[in-house]
Design a protein around this motif. Structure first.
Motif, PDB file in Angstrom:
ATOM      1  N   VAL A   3     -36.004  24.750   1.755  1.00 57.88           N
ATOM      2  CA  VAL A   3     -34.830  25.271   1.045  1.00 57.88           C
ATOM      3  C   VAL A   3     -35.160  25.492  -0.420  1.00 57.88           C
ATOM      4  CG1 VAL A   3     -32.466  24.750   0.330  1.00 57.88           C
ATOM      5  CG2 VAL A   3     -33.217  24.193   2.647  1.00 57.88           C
ATOM      6  N   LEU A   4     -35.855  24.513  -1.016  1.00 55.01           N
ATOM      7  CA  LEU A   4     -36.246  24.629  -2.418  1.00 55.01           C
ATOM      8  C   LEU A   4     -37.188  25.807  -2.618  1.00 55.01           C
ATOM      9  CD1 LEU A   4     -36.269  23.485  -5.289  1.00 55.01           C
ATOM     10  CD2 LEU A   4     -38.117  21.949  -4.579  1.00 55.01           C
ATOM     11  N   GLY A   5     -38.159  25.970  -1.711  1.00 54.10           N
ATOM     12  CA  GLY A   5     -39.089  27.085  -1.815  1.00 54.10           C
ATOM     13  C   GLY A   5     -38.396  28.432  -1.691  1.00 54.10           C
ATOM     14  N   LEU A   6     -37.444  28.522  -0.754  1.00 50.83           N
ATOM     15  CA  LEU A   6     -36.689  29.762  -0.583  1.00 50.83           C
ATOM     16  C   LEU A   6     -35.870  30.063  -1.831  1.00 50.83           C
ATOM     17  CD1 LEU A   6     -35.774  32.095   1.222  1.00 50.83           C
ATOM     18  CD2 LEU A   6     -33.984  30.592   2.125  1.00 50.83           C
ATOM     19  N   GLY A   7     -35.279  29.014  -2.411  1.00 52.69           N
ATOM     20  CA  GLY A   7     -34.495  29.198  -3.632  1.00 52.69           C
ATOM     21  C   GLY A   7     -35.337  29.729  -4.776  1.00 52.69           C
ATOM     22  N   VAL A   8     -36.540  29.188  -4.930  1.00 53.92           N
ATOM     23  CA  VAL A   8     -37.440  29.654  -5.994  1.00 53.92           C
ATOM     24  C   VAL A   8     -37.829  31.111  -5.759  1.00 53.92           C
ATOM     25  CG1 VAL A   8     -39.731  29.369  -6.997  1.00 53.92           C
ATOM     26  CG2 VAL A   8     -38.328  27.354  -6.519  1.00 53.92           C
ATOM     27  N   LEU A   9     -38.121  31.460  -4.494  1.00 60.48           N
ATOM     28  CA  LEU A   9     -38.484  32.838  -4.163  1.00 60.48           C
ATOM     29  C   LEU A   9     -37.333  33.795  -4.473  1.00 60.48           C
ATOM     30  CD1 LEU A   9     -40.433  34.882  -2.920  1.00 60.48           C
ATOM     31  CD2 LEU A   9     -39.527  34.279  -0.667  1.00 60.48           C
ATOM     32  N   ILE A  10     -36.120  33.412  -4.093  1.00 60.14           N
ATOM     33  CA  ILE A  10     -34.942  34.241  -4.382  1.00 60.14           C
ATOM     34  C   ILE A  10     -34.746  34.378  -5.885  1.00 60.14           C
ATOM     35  CG2 ILE A  10     -32.424  34.295  -4.233  1.00 60.14           C
ATOM     36  CD1 ILE A  10     -32.649  33.086  -1.457  1.00 60.14           C
ATOM     37  N   PHE A  11     -34.912  33.283  -6.588  1.00 54.27           N
ATOM     38  CA  PHE A  11     -34.761  33.264  -8.044  1.00 54.27           C
ATOM     39  C   PHE A  11     -35.698  34.280  -8.696  1.00 54.27           C
ATOM     40  CE2 PHE A  11     -35.460  31.602 -12.296  1.00 54.27           C
ATOM     41  CZ  PHE A  11     -34.201  31.173 -12.695  1.00 54.27           C
ATOM     42  N   LEU A  12     -36.969  34.250  -8.310  1.00 54.35           N
ATOM     43  CA  LEU A  12     -37.959  35.150  -8.898  1.00 54.35           C
ATOM     44  C   LEU A  12     -37.744  36.594  -8.463  1.00 54.35           C
ATOM     45  CD1 LEU A  12     -41.162  32.935  -8.528  1.00 54.35           C
ATOM     46  CD2 LEU A  12     -39.756  33.293 -10.571  1.00 54.35           C
ATOM     47  N   THR A  13     -37.354  36.785  -7.195  1.00 51.98           N
ATOM     48  CA  THR A  13     -37.099  38.136  -6.699  1.00 51.98           C
ATOM     49  C   THR A  13     -35.926  38.777  -7.436  1.00 51.98           C
ATOM     50  OG1 THR A  13     -37.922  37.541  -4.493  1.00 51.98           O
ATOM     51  CG2 THR A  13     -36.520  39.494  -4.651  1.00 51.98           C
ATOM     52  N   ALA A  14     -34.872  37.993  -7.655  1.00 51.41           N
ATOM     53  CA  ALA A  14     -33.707  38.511  -8.376  1.00 51.41           C
ATOM     54  C   ALA A  14     -34.058  38.882  -9.812  1.00 51.41           C
ATOM     55  CB  ALA A  14     -32.595  37.468  -8.352  1.00 51.41           C
ATOM     56  N   PHE A  15     -34.916  38.088 -10.425  1.00 49.61           N
ATOM     57  CA  PHE A  15     -35.365  38.412 -11.786  1.00 49.61           C
ATOM     58  C   PHE A  15     -36.090  39.755 -11.798  1.00 49.61           C
ATOM     59  CE2 PHE A  15     -38.568  38.177 -15.186  1.00 49.61           C
ATOM     60  CZ  PHE A  15     -37.736  37.971 -16.281  1.00 49.61           C
ATOM     61  N   LEU A  16     -36.904  39.994 -10.758  1.00 42.82           N
ATOM     62  CA  LEU A  16     -37.603  41.270 -10.619  1.00 42.82           C
ATOM     63  C   LEU A  16     -36.605  42.414 -10.479  1.00 42.82           C
ATOM     64  CD1 LEU A  16     -40.410  42.633 -10.262  1.00 42.82           C
ATOM     65  CD2 LEU A  16     -40.131  42.292  -7.799  1.00 42.82           C
ATOM     66  N   GLY A  17     -35.528  42.177  -9.707  1.00 42.63           N
ATOM     67  CA  GLY A  17     -34.504  43.211  -9.535  1.00 42.63           C
ATOM     68  C   GLY A  17     -33.789  43.533 -10.832  1.00 42.63           C
ATOM     69  N   CYS A  18     -33.472  42.514 -11.610  1.00 43.81           N
ATOM     70  CA  CYS A  18     -32.799  42.727 -12.898  1.00 43.81           C
ATOM     71  C   CYS A  18     -33.678  43.566 -13.827  1.00 43.81           C
ATOM     72  CB  CYS A  18     -32.483  41.391 -13.555  1.00 43.81           C
ATOM     73  SG  CYS A  18     -31.140  40.462 -12.770  1.00 43.81           S
ATOM     74  N   CYS A  19     -34.954  43.191 -13.914  1.00 40.31           N
ATOM     75  CA  CYS A  19     -35.876  43.928 -14.791  1.00 40.31           C
ATOM     76  C   CYS A  19     -36.076  45.355 -14.304  1.00 40.31           C
ATOM     77  CB  CYS A  19     -37.217  43.203 -14.854  1.00 40.31           C
ATOM     78  SG  CYS A  19     -37.161  41.616 -15.709  1.00 40.31           S
ATOM     79  N   GLY A  20     -36.220  45.520 -12.974  1.00 41.63           N
ATOM     80  CA  GLY A  20     -36.432  46.848 -12.424  1.00 41.63           C
ATOM     81  C   GLY A  20     -35.263  47.778 -12.663  1.00 41.63           C
ATOM     82  N   ALA A  21     -34.042  47.252 -12.506  1.00 48.36           N
ATOM     83  CA  ALA A  21     -32.851  48.076 -12.725  1.00 48.36           C
ATOM     84  C   ALA A  21     -32.705  48.425 -14.200  1.00 48.36           C
ATOM     85  CB  ALA A  21     -31.611  47.329 -12.222  1.00 48.36           C
ATOM     86  N   TRP A  22     -32.950  47.463 -15.060  1.00 46.78           N
ATOM     87  CA  TRP A  22     -32.759  47.699 -16.494  1.00 46.78           C
ATOM     88  C   TRP A  22     -33.795  48.680 -17.052  1.00 46.78           C
ATOM     89  CZ3 TRP A  22     -28.696  46.670 -19.297  1.00 46.78           C
ATOM     90  CH2 TRP A  22     -28.779  46.783 -20.689  1.00 46.78           C
ATOM     91  N   ARG A  23     -35.049  48.554 -16.553  1.00 45.25           N
ATOM     92  CA  ARG A  23     -36.130  49.421 -17.038  1.00 45.25           C
ATOM     93  C   ARG A  23     -36.250  50.710 -16.222  1.00 45.25           C
ATOM     94  NH1 ARG A  23     -40.138  47.145 -20.110  1.00 45.25           N
ATOM     95  NH2 ARG A  23     -41.706  48.442 -19.070  1.00 45.25           N
ATOM     96  N   GLU A  24     -35.457  50.813 -15.158  1.00 45.63           N
ATOM     97  CA  GLU A  24     -35.474  51.991 -14.277  1.00 45.63           C
ATOM     98  C   GLU A  24     -36.875  52.210 -13.694  1.00 45.63           C
ATOM     99  OE1 GLU A  24     -33.963  55.264 -16.531  1.00 45.63           O
ATOM    100  OE2 GLU A  24     -32.411  54.006 -17.435  1.00 45.63           O
ATOM    101  N   SER A  25     -37.488  51.118 -13.263  1.00 40.58           N
ATOM    102  CA  SER A  25     -38.835  51.183 -12.696  1.00 40.58           C
ATOM    103  C   SER A  25     -38.754  51.342 -11.177  1.00 40.58           C
ATOM    104  CB  SER A  25     -39.613  49.905 -13.056  1.00 40.58           C
ATOM    105  OG  SER A  25     -40.811  49.822 -12.324  1.00 40.58           O
TER     106      SER A  25
END
Length: 239
Positions: free
Chosen positions: A57-79
């Protein structure tokens, strides 16, 4: 202008859902940490058969956390690359959660047996494993229980049976010889199985509720990410 406005809306929706998804990942991390750092319960429960593993559960949470950060950056930078990676990872995480949910549902009736198996294994390893000994002692003291079904279970464990004793953590009132020749008046009479099983079931319900909320935002995130990817690749100006 209608297309530009639509793509701008999709961009901020992807950013919003990524942020919410980031919060959901943080919630899973919190649940996993709570289970791992709780008063010694998680190490007593075998996780393979029931799909219950606090570390997973902890590992999945960390993966989701990092993936969401990637989504935020990608949307903001339009990458296009970052948004595509975000959508693929999000889809994979959803499939993993779906598989875990199916496994948990299939094995939901085996919680009692798995918890009992984990407790008996803890009792048998009590004298050899110092870390497990500390875990079980903490658990027995906190929930005022002793053994699996009752305090007499310790009679089948190594030196406790030979000495007619139980661990000191079973004592109602700690003293020098409180664990010798135990009786319901001197040690906790009830076993730990009902309390540990109830704890596992409560955490499974919490985990299922969090996972359901995360899955909802995952589906929306994938849909909006695909729309944004199409808009970026088509060369629309989303700003």
């Amino acid at each position: 202008m209608a297309v530009e406005g639509g793509m701008k809306c999709v961009k901020f929706l992807v950013f919003f859902f990524s942020f919410v998804f980031w919060l959901c990942g943080a919630a899973l991390v919190a649940v996993g940490c709570s289970a791992l750092l709780g008063p010694g319960r998680a190490p007593l429960v075998p996780g393979g058969g029931a799909g219950w593993s606090p570390a997973a559960v902890l590992g999945l949470g960390v993966l989701i956390f990092l993936t969401a950060f990637l989504g935020c950056c990608g949307a903001w930078r339009e990458s296009h690359c970052m948004v595509t990676t975000f959508a693929v990872l999000l889809s994979l995480i959803f499939l993993v959660q779906l598989a875990a949910a199916v496994t948990g549902y299939v094995f939901r009736h085996k919680v009692h047996g798995l918890v009992e198996e984990g407790l008996w294994r803890a009792l048998r390893s009590y004298e050899e494993d110092a870390a497990l000994r500390a875990t079980l002692d903490s658990f027995q003291q906190e929930l005022s229980c002793c053994g699996v079904n009752n305090y007499t279970d310790w009679a089948s464990v190594g030196s406790f049976g030979a000495n007619d004793s139980v661990p000191s953590s079973c004592c109602r009132q700690p003293s020098a010889a409180c664990n010798l020749h135990p009786t319901p008046a001197t040690v906790f009479a009830k076993g730990c199985l009902p309390s540990l099983e109830a704890w596992v079931r409560r955490n499974l319900v919490v985990l299922a509720a969090v996972a359901l909320g995360v899955a909802f935002f995952e589906v929306l995130g994938v849909v909006f990410s695909c729309c944004l990817m199409r808009g970026i690749r088509s060369g629309y100006e989303v700003m």
